[in-house]
Design a protein around this motif. Structure first.
Motif, PDB file in Angstrom:
ATOM      1  N   SER A   1     -29.380  21.484  28.419  1.00 31.93           N
ATOM      2  CA  SER A   1     -28.871  23.016  28.200  1.00 31.93           C
ATOM      3  C   SER A   1     -27.934  23.420  29.139  1.00 31.93           C
ATOM      4  O   SER A   1     -27.100  23.885  28.995  1.00 31.93           O
ATOM      5  CB  SER A   1     -30.045  23.888  27.954  1.00 31.93           C
ATOM      6  OG  SER A   1     -30.774  24.030  29.070  1.00 31.93           O
TER       7      SER A   1
ATOM      8  N   ALA B   1     -32.828  29.150  32.656  1.00 34.79           N
ATOM      9  CA  ALA B   1     -33.292  28.073  32.029  1.00 34.79           C
ATOM     10  C   ALA B   1     -34.645  27.538  32.168  1.00 34.79           C
ATOM     11  O   ALA B   1     -35.446  27.263  31.415  1.00 34.79           O
ATOM     12  CB  ALA B   1     -32.407  26.757  32.104  1.00 34.79           C
TER      13      ALA B   1
ATOM     14  N   ALA C   1     -30.578  29.852  26.688  1.00 31.45           N
ATOM     15  CA  ALA C   1     -31.763  29.211  27.067  1.00 31.45           C
ATOM     16  C   ALA C   1     -32.880  29.288  25.890  1.00 31.45           C
ATOM     17  O   ALA C   1     -33.476  28.427  25.267  1.00 31.45           O
ATOM     18  CB  ALA C   1     -32.524  29.585  28.328  1.00 31.45           C
TER      19      ALA C   1
ATOM     20  N   VAL D   1     -34.102  20.672  29.953  1.00 33.08           N
ATOM     21  CA  VAL D   1     -33.557  21.798  30.528  1.00 33.08           C
ATOM     22  C   VAL D   1     -32.056  21.333  31.288  1.00 33.08           C
ATOM     23  O   VAL D   1     -31.137  22.161  30.969  1.00 33.08           O
ATOM     24  CB  VAL D   1     -34.571  22.095  31.769  1.00 33.08           C
ATOM     25  CG1 VAL D   1     -33.640  23.104  32.933  1.00 33.08           C
ATOM     26  CG2 VAL D   1     -35.762  22.596  31.557  1.00 33.08           C
TER      27      VAL D   1
END
Lengths: 324, 266
Positions: free
Chosen positions: A184, A252, A140, A181
């Motif tokens: 990822s 995250a 993250a 978000v």
């Protein structure tokens, strides 16, 4: 090892004779190895949840200890009417479903590619596994600072490379927070899905595939009628495990957006409600909602995957129905 | 066609690997070189990022993470192996119900028990204590471990067990002398998975630990806040914290794949 030859047919223990105490003792002897794990699991996972259920029915803010008492379903009403918490429910569902579905599709594609022989397959597999092996918080941080950063992140750097000084320089996180978000998470979880599906592909009975090829089946037919049904339980497993982990995602959301810009999911909101607002009752009610929600999402994910494959079964059933 | 698909696989592999490669590369650059637009992959290599990271005293968090992960992995094995043995080799009545129960506890999100667990820790003085984390991580990984171990142990031939029973071996001897050697690859895969999940955990560690027992992931989140945005240093920290998992995962790829799939579907 002579014993093996003497009693080849008897696998496993003898069935317990139902003759009172010795049988009961034998049953307990067989259960005993299971008990420590069972008791441990119940004490550490089930009791806290029961406590959460009880606290969810209480008025309890640790900053206001005098005002503690029974609140009935007030906390639940708050969870469903509070705009923040309601939005957190929506975000959680959207985040989980999007990430799991995209990961499954990408993972299936990658697994199919890796199932074939090509030069350097081992290297490619190692490269593909890497994202899953980066510690989630580190991943993250990497996405937030080294990739998304609008001034010196890799993404905008690559755009400058490609299009020169006038290249668009999007603000990835503030411009598309939820997508940032999700991207990822997709990057981290696709390898996991790929690993499961690849193992599924490699356990596929090859003789059936060869027989189908000899009978003149096209690659698509082999995939559709042999591979996909065989992969079904692997797809379901991936969807199930993926949902369980993504629905609980904290790292995250916490790291990339700190729950801002409409990306706060339930785990993050609960963390805040309890850690910062100290509203124990409301945090607990939201916790119970997560449990119910994750069961619903997991079931939903299972349905989606099953329906992709059910078509087949349905048609087959119809055909036999017509014949009968 | 074959060529094209192989090429596609290579492209996908490089694409997924690129962020990891970029993290390592950035960690090896000086701060000014790390933060340029367009990026400077060919900038001179320096270990300053690592030097500065290790100067900021990351040792206690790394050691905390190591003890929490190894401690809970050992405890998981201690509890999971006998349980899986009971479930796979000697069938317990209604064994599938028991198995499903274990699995269903994984469906219970961590946050659903977080508050009571925090309150218990607070009232027993176990806040900021590694042993408390060990217990929690064990409960987190135990269901998966039982599930995986059961399928691995199911592969132990029944004949061998009968032979052991006829020779008068008790439970402990059977487990140690007969089951363990056959199930070793499974035990290794299970340990690896438990280690990775414990090493990665953030939420419990963040809520329940602080100055003394803070783990590496907690340290990482605080590192950025306290140090500001020094990209090379942040990347160096991310590499160091990920390194044990990356190395273990790469070294045991096959076991990892086997563990993740076999345990589940069999």
């Amino acid at each position: 090892m002579t014993a093996v030859r003497e009693a080849p047919a008897r696998r496993g223990p003898t069935p317990p004779a139902r003759t009172g105490r010795p049988a009961a003792a034998a049953r307990w002897a067989r259960r005993a190895p299971l008990l420590p794990a069972l008791v441990f699991t119940i004490v550490v996972t089930q009791l806290p949840f029961v406590a959460t259920l009880v606290i969810s029915l209480m008025r309890w803010n640790s900053l206001d200890p005098a005002n503690r008492g029974f609140a009935g379903l007030d906390n639940y009403a708050a969870v469903f009417t509070d705009p923040d918490l309601r939005s957190a429910i929506g975000v959680t569902v959207l985040l989980t479903v999007t990430v799991v579905v995209v990961c499954l599709v990408l993972g299936l594609g990658l697994a199919l590619l890796l199932d074939r022989r090509f030069a350097g397959r081992g290297v490619v597999r190692t490269m593909l596994i890497a994202p899953f092996l980066v510690v989630p918080v580190a991943a993250a941080l990497l996405w937030k600072h080294a990739l998304y950063n609008p001034e010196y992140g890799l993404f905008n750097g690559v755009l400058t490379w490609l299009f020169g000084d006038g290249a668009p320089q999007p603000e990835w996180i503030s411009g598309m927070p939820l997508l940032a978000v999700e991207a990822s998470l997709v990057w981290q979880w696709t390898p996991f899905m790929m690993l499961i599906l690849l193992a599924g592909l490699q356990s596929r009975p090859q003789d059936a595939v060869e027989a189908a090829r000899i009978d003149g089946a096209t690659a698509w037919q082999v995939f559709r009628y042999l591979t996909l049904p065989h992969l079904r339980q692997y797809l379901e497993l991936g969807a199930l495990l993926g949902s369980i982990y993504i629905v609980q995602n904290f790292d995250a959301v916490f790291t990339i957006t700190s729950g801002g810009l409409g990306t706060a999911n339930l785990p993050y909101t609960i963390y805040q409600t309890f850690y910062q607002a100290h509203d124990y009752g409301q945090a607990s009610a939201a916790g119970v909602v997560v449990v119910v929600g994750s069961i619903i999402i997991a079931t939903f994910a299972l349905r989606v995957v099953s329906s992709l494959l059910r078509e087949d079964g349905g048609r087959a059933a119809n055909r036999t129905g017509v014949r009968a | 066609m074959k060529r094209v698909l192989g090429l596609a696989a290579w492209c996908a592999g490089l694409l997924f690997f690129a962020p990891v490669a970029w993290m390592v590369l950035t960690s090896l650059h000086s701060e000014p070189d790390a933060a340029t637009n367009p990026p400077s992959p060919a900038a001179p290599i320096t270990f300053d990022g690592y030097a500065e990271f290790f100067d900021s005293a990351p040792w206690p968090p790394l050691i905390n993470s190591l003890s929490a992960s190894i401690g809970s992995t050992l405890l998981v094995l201690l509890l999971a192996i006998p349980a899986a043995y009971a479930l796979s080799i000697k069938k317990v009545d209604k064994w599938s119900d028991v198995l499903f129960f274990f699995l269903s506890t994984k469906m219970l999100p961590v946050v659903a028990g977080l508050l009571p667990i925090y309150l218990v820790a607070q009232h027993t003085g176990m806040l900021d204590n590694i042993s408390f984390l060990v217990v929690l991580y064990t409960s987190m990984n135990l269901p998966i471990a039982v599930w995986l171990m059961r399928s691995f142990l199911a592969e132990v031939p029944g004949e061998i067990l009968e032979a052991a029973a006829l020779d008068g071996a008790g439970l402990v001897t059977t487990l140690r002398r007969v089951v363990a050697p056959v199930a070793m690859p499974g035990i290794a895969a299970t340990s690896l998975i438990c280690f990775i999940f414990s090493w990665n955990e953030l939420l419990f560690a963040r809520v329940l630990t602080g100055v003394v027992a803070g783990t590496a992931p907690v340290y990482l989140t605080g590192f950025v806040t306290s140090q500001g945005l020094f990209l090379a240093k942040v990347c160096a920290a991310a590499v160091v914290v990920s390194l044990p998992v990356l190395v273990a995962g790469f070294a045991a790829q096959d076991k990892l794949v086997q563990g993740l799939s076999l345990g589940a579907v069999k």
